[in-house]
Every structure is written in structure tokens, then in C-alpha cells.
Design an enzyme around this catalytic site. Structure first.
Site, PDB file in Angstrom:
ATOM      1  N   ARG A  83       4.137  38.202  -8.786  1.00 30.32           N
ATOM      2  CA  ARG A  83       4.686  39.362  -9.345  1.00 30.32           C
ATOM      3  C   ARG A  83       3.180  40.099 -10.148  1.00 30.32           C
ATOM      4  NH1 ARG A  83       9.836  40.560 -13.098  1.00 30.32           N
ATOM      5  NH2 ARG A  83       8.600  39.627 -14.870  1.00 30.32           N
ATOM      6  N   LYS A 185       4.341  45.918 -12.013  1.00 32.61           N
ATOM      7  CA  LYS A 185       4.928  46.130 -13.436  1.00 32.61           C
ATOM      8  C   LYS A 185       3.882  46.822 -14.374  1.00 32.61           C
ATOM      9  CE  LYS A 185       6.569  43.068 -17.173  1.00 32.61           C
ATOM     10  NZ  LYS A 185       7.661  44.258 -17.399  1.00 32.61           N
TER      11      LYS A 185
END
Ligand code: PLP
Ligand code: COI
Length: 344
Positions: A83, A185
Site C-alpha cells: 500500500r 495514505k
């Protein structure tokens, strides 16, 4: 076995406490250096660093646990590494190689073994890997140099009161734009949520529930966790949208629910109207920090929508998911192969 720090583990909240070591690696001339563990918690960068001017930064969050049989483990760190790779690609930052990323996690956890909370203490060691643009930029463009760090800090429950149901409210501001950065993120996603979180707290709410930014009719997620709903017949409903963060906890819970517990799971767009119509029996927020925090009620512009599970305790379905997930993480339940990453 090193001696554990003398901490009242059970009273920890979700706060930063400096630990002994952090991992630091620098990117320069198109390559990452080997990286080191250091006891120096200070970052020294130019006043014109890309992170300070244009917020070029991203981060991750994962935890180290002590299992019942005394091992120190992390949970699916490869997915955090992947991620972060996606975050870096979206932000024009250099990728820190996935295998090296997981090695860095292992190193920093081993170095801080004394800070990994004992089994059954209710606490864990939170790991915060993060990367930022460290060299100067003044025109709007990506920097040439970056720093990747992993800090660790012992934590307890994210929401005060631990497993007590919380109250969330619909936010009038968005956390993510359509086709924006909600799915990665990026630090900037959190900067723009700070006003909303303070405003929620000032008004007596624990968190904000964000609806889809384009139509404000569908449930997205909260500031720091994905949403999970349970229908009255026990079916798990997971909101699906391209602008929510692909939570590793949520993806794991979907597997746990469908493959281990034989529950029915629907991943689909969820209209907020379904909450108004009383379709759901339980609601929870899931994430590394939140684990699964039960939601007792949702406030929508003057009206409270109460979950039948109430404000006293988790509902039975969320409790079952919580017990299974934390059981896997703490080594009392066998999970799918490769989920628990043994460090020591
Ligand atoms: N959604 C947001 C906005 C988050 O910040 C987080 C935390 O990482 C999550 C969801 C949960 O993701 P994960 O389960 O991977 O920790
Ligand atoms: C996490 O769950 O690790 C998060 O990053 C959520 C929040 C603390 C930002």
C-alpha cells in the site's frame, strides 16, 4: 528475552511515546541507502524541503504483538508495504522495495523488543513507517531526495473507553475528492480532516462519518478507519468506493467472515438511507488503530440513528469478528497462511 519496559500497559491510550530505536533510510541520486537503526529521534531537513512546502509525504500503520506462546509477530506487513508503494507512486515518490520494507519492520521491532507489550496486556507496539520529501523544492514539483523512517510507540485503544460503543456524526466536509487521493495514505488526507475531527469532539462526537464526495448519499469511511455494517439477518455489509482507503483490517475481516465463519458478506455501495431505514443491527469501525470499534449511534443533522446493539457493548457479530481477528493476531486462533509474520 529482553526485560520489558516498566510501563502500565493497560492504561495506555493512543499516544506517542519515544522508544529506543527507529529505522532511517535516505534516497539520494536515484537510490536508497542501506538504512540504519538509530537512537536519534530528530529529523533535520532544509527549510525548503518538499514535505514542508507541498506536503509530499505518506505513511503506514501496523502493530507488533506478543503471542500467547511468546513470539513477537506482525500482521500482514507485506500488505502495508504494497500500500505504501501505491501511495508513493501516486505522490511521485520513490518506492521503498517491498522485501526491504518488511526487513526494516523486522529490524526496528527486534531493536525495540522491550517495548512490545506482553501478551494479554491490552497494549501493542504501533509501528509508523513514513516517507517524506527531504530536499528543497520551490517550484511545484517532486523533490529529488527522500527519507523513509519507521518509528515505534506503545499504544492502547484508539478510542477512549476501549470496546465501548462510540457516537459518530455525518461530516459536512469531505475527506477525499472523487478521483483524488482517498485511496492512498497521504499525510495530506489527514491534514484536511483535522478541523472536522476537532469540530466533532467540540460537539461531543467521537469521529466523523464521510459520505461520498460526489453525491453525499453513500457511506465511505471515517477519518481513520473503514466502516463495517451488519444487517439484521447477520449479513456483513462493506461500503465499496474508489475513494476509501483499502484497509488491511477490513480486507482480512472479509476473509475471516466468509471463509472462516461462514458468514455472508456483501461489498457494495451503501446508501446512508439504509441506515435511516433501520436496515442495520450493528456498525463498527475497523483499522489497525481502531481494531474493530463498535458504533452505537450515528448523528445526522439533528437526528440520532441508533444501532439495535446499543451503547453498552459490541453486538454479537462484531464481537465474533473481533475475537477471531485478535485471536489470529495474538496466536490463539490459526488464521490463513502467511498472515502472521513471526519476527522472533
Ligand atoms: N481508513 C483510513 C482513513 C485510515 O487511516 C486507516 C488506517 O490505516 C484505515 C482506514 C484502516 O486501514 P488498516 O486496516 O490497513 O489499518
Ligand atoms: C492506523 O490505523 O494505523 C491509522 O493510520 C489510523 C489513524 C491513526 C491515522
Amino acid at each position: 528475552m529482553v526485560e520489558k519496559k516498566n510501563i502500565d500497559w493497560s492504561s495506555l491510550g493512543f499516544n506517542y511515546q519515544k522508544t529506543d530505536y527507529r529505522f532511517v533510510s535516505n534516497y539520494k541520486n536515484g537510490a536508497w541507502d542501506e538504512g540504519v537503526l538509530t537512537d536519534d529521534d530528530k529529523v533535520v531537513i532544509t527549510e525548503c524541503a518538499g514535505v514542508l512546502q507541498y506536503s509530499q509525504s505518506c505513511f503506514e500503520g501496523l502493530k507488533a504483538y506478543t503471542t500467547k506462546d511468546g513470539h513477537i509477530v506482525t500482521f500482514r506487513p507485506d500488505l502495508n508495504a504494497e500500500r505504501m508503494k501505491n501511495s508513493c507512486e501516486r505522490l511521485e515518490m520513490p518506492v521503498y522495495p517491498v522485501d526491504k520494507w518488511v526487513e526494516a519492520v523486522e529490524k526496528v521491532v527486534r531493536a525495540n523488543e522491550a517495548w512490545v507489550a506482553p501478551y494479554g496486556s491490552g497494549a501493542t507496539l504501533y509501528l509508523r513507517p513514513y516517507m517524506f520529501a527531504s530536499s528543497a523544492v520551490i517550484g511545484v514539483k517532486p523533490a529529488e531526495e527522500y527519507q523513509f523512517r519507521i518509528l515505534t510507540t506503545p499504544v492502547g485503544p484508539y478510542f477512549k473507553g476501549g470496546a465501548k460503543p462510540i457516537t459518530i456524526r455525518i461530516s459536512d466536509y469531505d475527506r477525499a475528492a472523487p478521483h483524488g487521493t482517498g485511496h492512498i495514505k497521504a499525510g495530506l488526507n489527514y491534514a484536511m480532516s483535522l478541523y472536522q475531527i476537532m469540530d466533532a469532539h467540540r460537539n461531543g462526537f467521537d469521529e466523523n462519518l464521510y459520505l461520498d464526495p460526489a453525491t453525499r448519499t453513500k457511506i465511505e469511511e471515517t477519518g481513520g478507519a473503514n466502516v463495517l455494517l451488519v444487517k439484521k439477518d447477520g449479513t456483513i455489509v462493506i461500503p465499496k468506493s474508489p475513494s476509501i482507503l483499502p484497509s488491511i483490517t477490513r480486507r482480512s475481516l472479509v476473509t475471516i467472515a466468509s471463509d472462516m465463519l461462514g458468514m455472508k458478506v456483501e461489498e457494495r455501495e451503501v446508501e446512508f438511507q439504509e441506515v435511516r431505514d433501520g436496515e442495520f443491527a450493528e456498525c463498527g469501525l475497523c483499522g489497525t488503530a481502531a481494531v474493530i470499534s463498535p458504533v452505537g449511534r450515528i448523528f445526522d443533522h439533528g437526528t440520532y440513528y441508533e444501532m439495535p446493539s446499543g451503547m453498552e457493548a459490541m453486538g454479537p457479530v462484531i464481537q465474533k469478528l473481533y475475537d477471531t481477528l485478535t485471536g489470529i493476531q495474538m496466536g490463539t486462533i490459526e488464521g490463513p497462511e502467511g498472515w502472521v509474520h513471526v519476527i522472533d
